[in-house]
Scaffold this active site. Structure first.
Site, PDB file in Angstrom:
ATOM      1  N   ILE A  14     -30.013  48.991 -36.766  1.00 28.34           N
ATOM      2  CA  ILE A  14     -30.532  47.824 -35.768  1.00 28.34           C
ATOM      3  C   ILE A  14     -29.770  46.386 -36.150  1.00 28.34           C
ATOM      4  O   ILE A  14     -29.181  45.734 -35.307  1.00 28.34           O
ATOM      5  CB  ILE A  14     -31.684  48.028 -35.509  1.00 28.34           C
ATOM      6  N   THR A  30     -30.138  48.957 -41.952  1.00 26.66           N
ATOM      7  CA  THR A  30     -29.238  48.151 -41.225  1.00 26.66           C
ATOM      8  C   THR A  30     -28.532  48.529 -40.028  1.00 26.66           C
ATOM      9  O   THR A  30     -27.926  47.838 -39.415  1.00 26.66           O
ATOM     10  CB  THR A  30     -27.784  47.847 -42.352  1.00 26.66           C
ATOM     11  N   LYS A  62     -43.419  45.440 -41.900  1.00 19.85           N
ATOM     12  CA  LYS A  62     -42.697  46.033 -43.074  1.00 19.85           C
ATOM     13  C   LYS A  62     -42.369  44.719 -43.921  1.00 19.85           C
ATOM     14  O   LYS A  62     -41.749  43.864 -43.600  1.00 19.85           O
ATOM     15  CB  LYS A  62     -41.249  46.510 -42.551  1.00 19.85           C
TER      16      LYS A  62
END
Length: 516
Positions: A354, A352, A90
């Site tokens: 994790i 957000t 990503k």
């Protein structure tokens, strides 16, 4: 390690935490177990209690670059991790239809050069205003890589460094960490908790399971998800509600077949009538979901809108999740620390969930690994830091909504005109009036991230900084053109994301690295 025992009288005593009990599995529970089994090995026992009957929220997860540091601290090989979790890379998040329908922008994990001085990249780009230079994102290497579907790690790219994160199956990640944790000495206890027994001073003493077993502990880590079994249900810690600023309260999730080789190295968030839809590409499937506000769109309509977003055959029936955005007033109360959903929830717009687990877990581990006693001051600091982090990420998420030019539905009209948190209003005004990207401690997102959203939402300062005039206009234009062309040349020969992943998954068999 020593933790405080606060009596009703206010007198504080110190006692050793030799038995750590984690309540709940999933990503939060097994990240905690893995970190503690690795960092506290031999100093205490680590037990995790979970029930196969309950299951976990686990959907396809998009993450923040900090996950790489967490995996590296645990000594996890990247290729092994991606193989086990069906993971992909990503480079950022593509936002569609957030400012206006038909427009898109990209939140990158790269950089935009200097953020200060006469060579400030965004300032010169805005000042030059030359359409031949293309979009602002073309001044950023990973943005161009993402838009062309290409990927190699920065060490192999050979050019400017950049950051990246992952997409992966959260259930498989939990299983991967479970195996690692058990190999390093953690103990898993299967069973359903039916009672939480507290001592005379109010601390949690033990858990009672359905079959009659009792699990005693000194420090309990609540990773029980939205149920918040220990912190919320047992200790009755109040909840701070953010829904006045973030009204979304539900999400439909549905995986679908992955179509072809177009494996995009980024998450996509598409704004819809009453919320937004996510798209998260994994090796084995594509994760889709629709986060929505039930005050602004009927859940049944939101479900239909999700199904219309799928780019392949659905692999399961859409699953509905319900939540309230916000957090518990405190995250550490007596001998209970909550991590993950049991401590609070922010909609997953910027991946957000994790990150917040990892951030608070990292702070907890710093305290537990230290030799000094953990007194009430340390606990108060832990709680204050967690509160600041939640609120500052809240502000960053609200920024995506409040700058919209959309007025086509009730949600977007409400978000464009609502009263903002004071902390966010201050930061927006500093940018609008002076072009200052104000950075504070415990910020989940740096100046580059705030710039990406401001630029993507066409929100620029009202006047140019005079210092920008020190660089002649022709020189600024030439610099921007050279940077754009250099990035284009660097990206052109890179392999596609799909080709690089295919090579990485088969590297052990001696496959040749991809050229394109």
């Amino acid at each position: 390690m020593v933790i405080p025992d606060i009596h009703a009288s206010g007198r504080e005593e110190e006692r050793m935490a030799q038995r750590i009990v984690i309540v709940g599995g999933g990503a939060a529970g097994w990240m905690t177990a893995a970190a503690m089994a690795t960092g506290l090995r031999g100093r205490c026992s680590v037990q995790l209690v979970e029930s196969e009957e309950i299951g976990i929220v686990g959907v396809g997860e998009a993450t923040f670059p900090s996950i790489r540091a967490f995996n590296q601290l645990l000594g996890i090989d990247e290729a092994e991790f991606l193989r086990a979790t069906h993971g992909t890379y990503k480079l950022g998040i593509e936002f569609r239809d957030w400012h206006s329908i038909g427009e898109r922008y990209f939140h990158t994990f790269g950089n935009f050069g200097s953020l200060r001085g006469p060579d400030m990249l965004w300032g010169q780009f805005r000042r030059v205003a030359d359409p031949s230079l293309g979009e602002f994102g073309e001044q950023c290497l990973p943005t161009v890589m993402a838009m062309q579907g290409r990927f190699v790690p920065p060490s192999e790219q050979g050019g400017a460094p950049f950051n990246y994160a992952y997409h992966f199956d959260a259930t498989l990640y939990a299983a991967f960490l479970r195996d690692l944790s058990l190999r390093r000495g953690a103990r898993r206890i299967e069973g359903r908790i039916v009672d939480v027994v507290r001592g005379a001073q109010g601390d949690v003493e033990r858990l009672r399971l359905l079959d009659g077993r009792e699990i005693e502990g000194d420090l309990f880590i609540d990773c029980s998800g939205f149920a918040s079994l220990l912190l919320g249900r047992t200790l009755q810690e109040p909840f701070v509600d953010f829904s006045r600023w973030l009204p979304v309260d539900g999400a439909w999730a549905c995986p679908c077949e992955r179509s072809g080789d177009a494996l995009t190295p980024y998450t996509r968030a598409t704004a819809l009538e009453g919320g937004w839809a996510w798209r998260i590409p994994l090796q084995s499937r594509t994760g889709h979901g629709h986060v929505f506000s039930s005050r602004h769109v009927d859940p049944a309509v939101a479900r239909d809108q999700l199904l219309a977003q799928l780019d392949g055959r659905p692999l399961a029936e859409p699953r509905l999740l319900r939540f309230t955005t916000g957090h518990r007033e405190r995250f550490w109360v007596r001998n209970v620390v909550a991590l993950g959903l049991s401590s609070g929830f922010l909609e997953p717009l910027e991946s957000t969930s994790i990150f917040l687990i990892q951030s608070n877990l990292g702070h907890l581990m710093t305290l537990l690994e230290g030799q000094a006693p953990i007194d009430q001051t340390a606990v108060d600091d832990f709680n204050a830091r967690g509160t600041r982090e939640f609120r500052r990420i809240r502000d960053f998420i609200v920024l995506h909504y409040c700058l919209t030019a959309r007025r086509d539905s009730a949600l977007w009209r409400d978000m464009a005109t609502m009263a903002l948190p004071d902390t966010l209003a201050y930061k927006i005004e500093l940018w609008r009036q002076h072009g200052v990207l104000h950075q504070q401690h415990d910020e989940g997102f740096d100046e580059t991230s705030w710039l990406a959203i401001h630029a993507g939402m066409r929100h620029w300062p009202r006047r140019a900084d005079p210092v920008l005039e020190e660089l002649p206009l022709a020189q600024a234009r030439a610099f921007l053109q050279q940077r754009r062309d250099a990035i284009a040349r660097a990206v052109a020969p890179l392999p596609t994301h799909h080709a690089y992943l295919a090579w990485l998954m088969n590297r052990a068999q001696g496959a040749e690295p991809p050229l394109r």
